[in-house]
Write a protein that holds these residues in place. Structure first.
Motif, PDB file in Angstrom:
ATOM      1  N   SER A 171       0.806  -1.226   0.000  1.00 11.64           N
ATOM      2  CA  SER A 171       0.000   0.000   0.000  1.00 11.64           C
ATOM      3  C   SER A 171       0.841   1.280   0.000  1.00 11.64           C
ATOM      4  CB  SER A 171      -0.966  -0.008   1.194  1.00 11.64           C
ATOM      5  OG  SER A 171      -0.268  -0.047   2.428  1.00 11.64           O
ATOM      6  N   PRO A 172       2.032   1.332   0.667  1.00  9.97           N
ATOM      7  CA  PRO A 172       2.816   2.571   0.571  1.00  9.97           C
ATOM      8  C   PRO A 172       3.206   2.924  -0.857  1.00  9.97           C
ATOM      9  CG  PRO A 172       3.620   1.210   2.376  1.00  9.97           C
ATOM     10  CD  PRO A 172       2.657   0.376   1.605  1.00  9.97           C
ATOM     11  N   PHE A 173       3.340   1.922  -1.717  1.00 12.58           N
ATOM     12  CA  PHE A 173       3.690   2.206  -3.108  1.00 12.58           C
ATOM     13  C   PHE A 173       2.619   3.054  -3.789  1.00 12.58           C
ATOM     14  CE2 PHE A 173       6.268  -2.007  -3.470  1.00 12.58           C
ATOM     15  CZ  PHE A 173       7.263  -1.436  -2.694  1.00 12.58           C
ATOM     16  N   LEU A 174       1.359   2.767  -3.494  1.00 12.58           N
ATOM     17  CA  LEU A 174       0.273   3.482  -4.172  1.00 12.58           C
ATOM     18  C   LEU A 174       0.280   4.965  -3.825  1.00 12.58           C
ATOM     19  CD1 LEU A 174      -2.684   0.956  -3.836  1.00 12.58           C
ATOM     20  CD2 LEU A 174      -1.426   1.535  -5.901  1.00 12.58           C
ATOM     21  N   LEU A 179      -2.034   6.058   7.557  1.00  9.52           N
ATOM     22  CA  LEU A 179      -0.602   5.768   7.527  1.00  9.52           C
ATOM     23  C   LEU A 179      -0.006   5.975   6.142  1.00  9.52           C
ATOM     24  CD1 LEU A 179      -0.099   2.600   9.770  1.00  9.52           C
ATOM     25  CD2 LEU A 179       0.730   4.913  10.183  1.00  9.52           C
ATOM     26  N   ASP A 180      -0.725   5.531   5.115  1.00  6.26           N
ATOM     27  CA  ASP A 180      -0.175   5.644   3.763  1.00  6.26           C
ATOM     28  C   ASP A 180      -0.053   7.097   3.330  1.00  6.26           C
ATOM     29  OD1 ASP A 180       0.200   2.862   2.954  1.00  6.26           O
ATOM     30  OD2 ASP A 180      -1.952   2.704   3.163  1.00  6.26           O
ATOM     31  N   ALA A 181      -1.009   7.926   3.726  1.00  3.02           N
ATOM     32  CA  ALA A 181      -0.873   9.356   3.443  1.00  3.02           C
ATOM     33  C   ALA A 181       0.267   9.945   4.262  1.00  3.02           C
ATOM     34  CB  ALA A 181      -2.184  10.082   3.757  1.00  3.02           C
ATOM     35  N   GLY A 182       0.463   9.416   5.478  1.00  6.03           N
ATOM     36  CA  GLY A 182       1.556   9.900   6.306  1.00  6.03           C
ATOM     37  C   GLY A 182       2.919   9.568   5.740  1.00  6.03           C
ATOM     38  N   VAL A 183       3.021   8.449   5.015  1.00  3.66           N
ATOM     39  CA  VAL A 183       4.321   8.083   4.466  1.00  3.66           C
ATOM     40  C   VAL A 183       4.772   9.096   3.421  1.00  3.66           C
ATOM     41  CG1 VAL A 183       3.625   6.629   2.515  1.00  3.66           C
ATOM     42  CG2 VAL A 183       5.682   6.069   3.771  1.00  3.66           C
ATOM     43  N   VAL A 184       3.825   9.727   2.753  1.00  5.39           N
ATOM     44  CA  VAL A 184       4.191  10.775   1.789  1.00  5.39           C
ATOM     45  C   VAL A 184       4.829  11.956   2.522  1.00  5.39           C
ATOM     46  CG1 VAL A 184       3.311  12.349   0.039  1.00  5.39           C
ATOM     47  CG2 VAL A 184       2.350  10.056   0.234  1.00  5.39           C
ATOM     48  N   SER A 185       4.230  12.339   3.655  1.00  2.90           N
ATOM     49  CA  SER A 185       4.811  13.432   4.436  1.00  2.90           C
ATOM     50  C   SER A 185       6.175  13.043   4.990  1.00  2.90           C
ATOM     51  CB  SER A 185       3.861  13.809   5.582  1.00  2.90           C
ATOM     52  OG  SER A 185       2.622  14.259   5.092  1.00  2.90           O
ATOM     53  N   ALA A 186       6.292  11.795   5.450  1.00  2.00           N
ATOM     54  CA  ALA A 186       7.568  11.339   5.988  1.00  2.00           C
ATOM     55  C   ALA A 186       8.649  11.346   4.913  1.00  2.00           C
ATOM     56  CB  ALA A 186       7.417   9.943   6.583  1.00  2.00           C
ATOM     57  N   LEU A 187       8.301  10.874   3.716  1.00  2.00           N
ATOM     58  CA  LEU A 187       9.280  10.822   2.643  1.00  2.00           C
ATOM     59  C   LEU A 187       9.610  12.218   2.123  1.00  2.00           C
ATOM     60  CD1 LEU A 187       7.973   7.673   0.781  1.00  2.00           C
ATOM     61  CD2 LEU A 187      10.118   7.898   2.006  1.00  2.00           C
ATOM     62  N   THR A 188       8.637  13.092   2.164  1.00  2.00           N
ATOM     63  CA  THR A 188       8.909  14.480   1.785  1.00  2.00           C
ATOM     64  C   THR A 188       9.920  15.098   2.735  1.00  2.00           C
ATOM     65  OG1 THR A 188       6.669  14.697   0.904  1.00  2.00           O
ATOM     66  CG2 THR A 188       7.866  16.720   1.368  1.00  2.00           C
ATOM     67  N   GLU A 189       9.728  14.852   4.033  1.00  2.00           N
ATOM     68  CA  GLU A 189      10.671  15.369   5.025  1.00  2.00           C
ATOM     69  C   GLU A 189      12.039  14.715   4.877  1.00  2.00           C
ATOM     70  OE1 GLU A 189      12.092  17.599   8.242  1.00  2.00           O
ATOM     71  OE2 GLU A 189      10.367  17.821   6.908  1.00  2.00           O
ATOM     72  N   LEU A 190      12.050  13.405   4.620  1.00  2.00           N
ATOM     73  CA  LEU A 190      13.317  12.712   4.417  1.00  2.00           C
ATOM     74  C   LEU A 190      14.052  13.253   3.201  1.00  2.00           C
ATOM     75  CD1 LEU A 190      15.118  10.360   5.418  1.00  2.00           C
ATOM     76  CD2 LEU A 190      13.874   8.878   3.833  1.00  2.00           C
TER      77      LEU A 190
END
Length: 558
Positions: free
Chosen positions: A161-164, A297-308
């Protein structure tokens, strides 16, 4: 014929050869099982023709017949056990076609270009991986099986799901190409039969190891599991080589689709994994421990990766990627799918209940600082003071000695200091309190919380088995010293919020954060460890003075 076609053909032939080797092992096992019966038939036929006569040969004939009957019965027992054993199925969130017609269309177009059968269905997994999963076993099907379903042997495509949410549509297509290409070898009858044989052996071993069988039923299953283990040991190398050859053939076939984009897409896979791991361990886990599960969580991973990406500059051309269509747009209701995957992640990695309740509620990212961070700090500070009370530690001097203060904690830990002093005693008390509260918490770790307890409601863990949750714990149990440091830091944060105007916040990569003047203070861990491990309060006193925290002022607890 091109080099790609030759490589694919060689890989497919090697996979078929390994599959035949596996099937030969099955045939040899069957031949060994029927050998006593064949010998008995020969002996009785010889006796009927007047050969091998005499009392001695009669005894041999009946002895061999008895052995043959026993061996055949045991063979039937093992065969039935292997056939009826339910293979483990990966816990996933099903994606019906009406909920993602564009995603199904993309996968089918990809299968057409690769000239392979299309997957029978699509499901999501809360992890950074994608694979094909055979779910044709009758025990894995819900409801009655129709003739059409019985003939449909195509595997299910499981997508992380994080891929999507992180990948663009073209990137997702490139990542899925070698996975979808694997449906070609899956349709080969020899490979399919070999896989069913290996999965049956594995399921039989797991079935024999399941607790609560009793002696009457457990003994035959244990024997069947022992035989299955012997066969699986003989099959292991052939099965591993077969799957390697299948993957190689699928990868070669996928070279013809989006080859130039696959390298960039694989870079995004690694980036997604890094962000997802940080999000689960630093952000989601504290919320789960507080009885809250982040519903996006999946929407949060976008924010996390943006910050990373902003911090480490790992995603080249990030702004350009944002202008492309995200893969989650292929879903009709991405929010619903995200919520389902988030709840499944909480169950897999933490062991939360299957449904929301009074002590297990969803939380969105806007509420996270107040519902998780602030509650976490104050709950841990309250536990710290309860343990101090149990140890008979007096309250620190203040206008009201009954109120909790940070000064009380610091005076106790700096009393004699160091290992073996008050820190070790307090750490042991906190560790015991945490273990006791976790054991008493509803919906965590009990038998009612196992994967088999919610089959009627369509729980994705129903087909996994009766093992306790979590299936994949994120972190090992924390030591007493680590817990003490966390609790002291929580007390400091509470004092900063109540006396210095600080606020709780969320850092996408590090989780709960203390904000002072709108800026995150990430320098608290070192002075806290100096106090906890060495009994030295000076670094923390300097930090408190810099921030403006009053350690003698009362702190509000839960």
């Amino acid at each position: 014929m091109s080099g790609i076609d030759v490589g694919e053909e060689l890989g497919a032939r090697a996979a078929q050869a390994r599959a035949l080797s596996l099937l030969r092992i099955r045939s040899r096992a069957l031949a060994v099982a029927i050998l006593p019966a064949a010998v008995a038939v020969v002996l009785f036929a010889a006796g009927a023709q007047g050969h091998l006569a005499g009392p001695g040969w009669d005894a041999v004939r009946w002895t061999v017949l008895g052995v043959a009957v026993v061996v055949l019965l045991v063979t039937v027992l093992v065969a039935v056990s292997v056939a009826r054993a339910r293979p483990a199925m990966s816990p996933t969130v099903p994606v019906p076609e009406e909920g993602a017609p564009d995603l199904y269309r993309l996968v089918r177009d990809l299968a057409d270009r690769l000239d392979v059968p299309a997957p029978s269905a699509i499901a999501l997994t809360p992890d950074c991986d994608s694979w094909l999963e055979d779910r044709t076993h009758r025990a894995l099907r819900r409801g009655p099986v129709t003739a059409a379903e019985a003939g449909d042997a195509a595997p299910v495509l499981v997508i992380g799901s994080p891929f999507l949410w992180w990948m663009r549509v073209a990137e997702l297509r490139a990542v899925l190409a070698p996975v979808v290409a694997g449906t070609g070898p899956s349709a080969h009858p020899d490979i399919a039969a070999a896989r069913r044989f290996v999965r049956g052996l594995d399921a039989s071993i797991a079935d024999a190891a399941a607790p609560g069988r009793g002696r009457v039923r457990g003994a035959p299953l244990a024997f069947a599991g022992w035989v299955s283990r012997l066969l699986l040991r003989a099959c292991r190398d052939h099965a591993a080589e077969m799957e390697r050859c299948v993957a190689a053939a699928a990868s070669m076939r996928a070279q013809t689709v989006d080859h130039g984009l696959r390298i960039a897409a694989q870079e995004q896979v690694g980036l997604a994994y890094a962000g997802w791991d940080r999000l689960l361990t630093r952000v989601a886990l504290p919320a789960w421990r507080m009885g809250r599960w982040p519903s996006r969580l999946d929407a949060g991973v976008v924010s996390a990766l943006t910050e990373l990406s902003r911090r480490d500059r790992l995603a080249d051309g990030f702004a350009l990627r944002l202008g492309e269509r995200p893969a989650c747009d292929l879903l009709e209701q991405p929010g619903v799918a995200d919520e389902a995957a988030s709840l499944l992640a909480a169950r897999l990695f933490h062991g939360g209940p299957a449904e929301s309740g009074p002590g297990w509620a969803p939380v969105d990212w806007q509420q996270y600082p107040d519902e998780v961070v602030d509650r976490k700090w104050r709950s841990e500070a309250a536990r710290l003071h309860r343990v101090l009370d149990n140890l008979g530690v007096p309250r620190a001097s203040a206008a009201d000695p009954a109120v909790p203060t940070l000064a009380r904690v610091m005076e106790h830990l700096s009393g004699s200091g160091g290992p073996g002093g008050p820190g070790e005693e307090l750490a042991a008390g906190i560790g015991a309190a945490v273990a006791r509260e976790e054991a008493e918490a509803p919906g965590h770790g009990g038998p009612e919380h196992s994967g088999s307890g919610h089959g009627a409601s369509g729980d994705p863990l129903d087909l996994w088995g009766p093992g306790p949750l979590p299936l994949f714990p994120l972190q090992p149990p924390r030591t007493g010293t680590e817990l003490l440091a966390d609790h002291v830091a929580a007390m400091v944060c509470c004092a900063a919020v109540d006396t210095a105007g600080a606020t709780p916040g969320l850092d996408w990569l590090d989780g709960p954060a203390l904000l002072v003047g709108g800026e995150r203070r990430a320098d608290l861990a070192t002075p806290v460890l100096s106090l906890v491990e060495d009994g030295d309060p000076d670094p923390l006193l300097s930090w408190l003075a810099e921030v403006g925290v009053r350690s003698d002022k009362p702190v509000r607890l839960v």
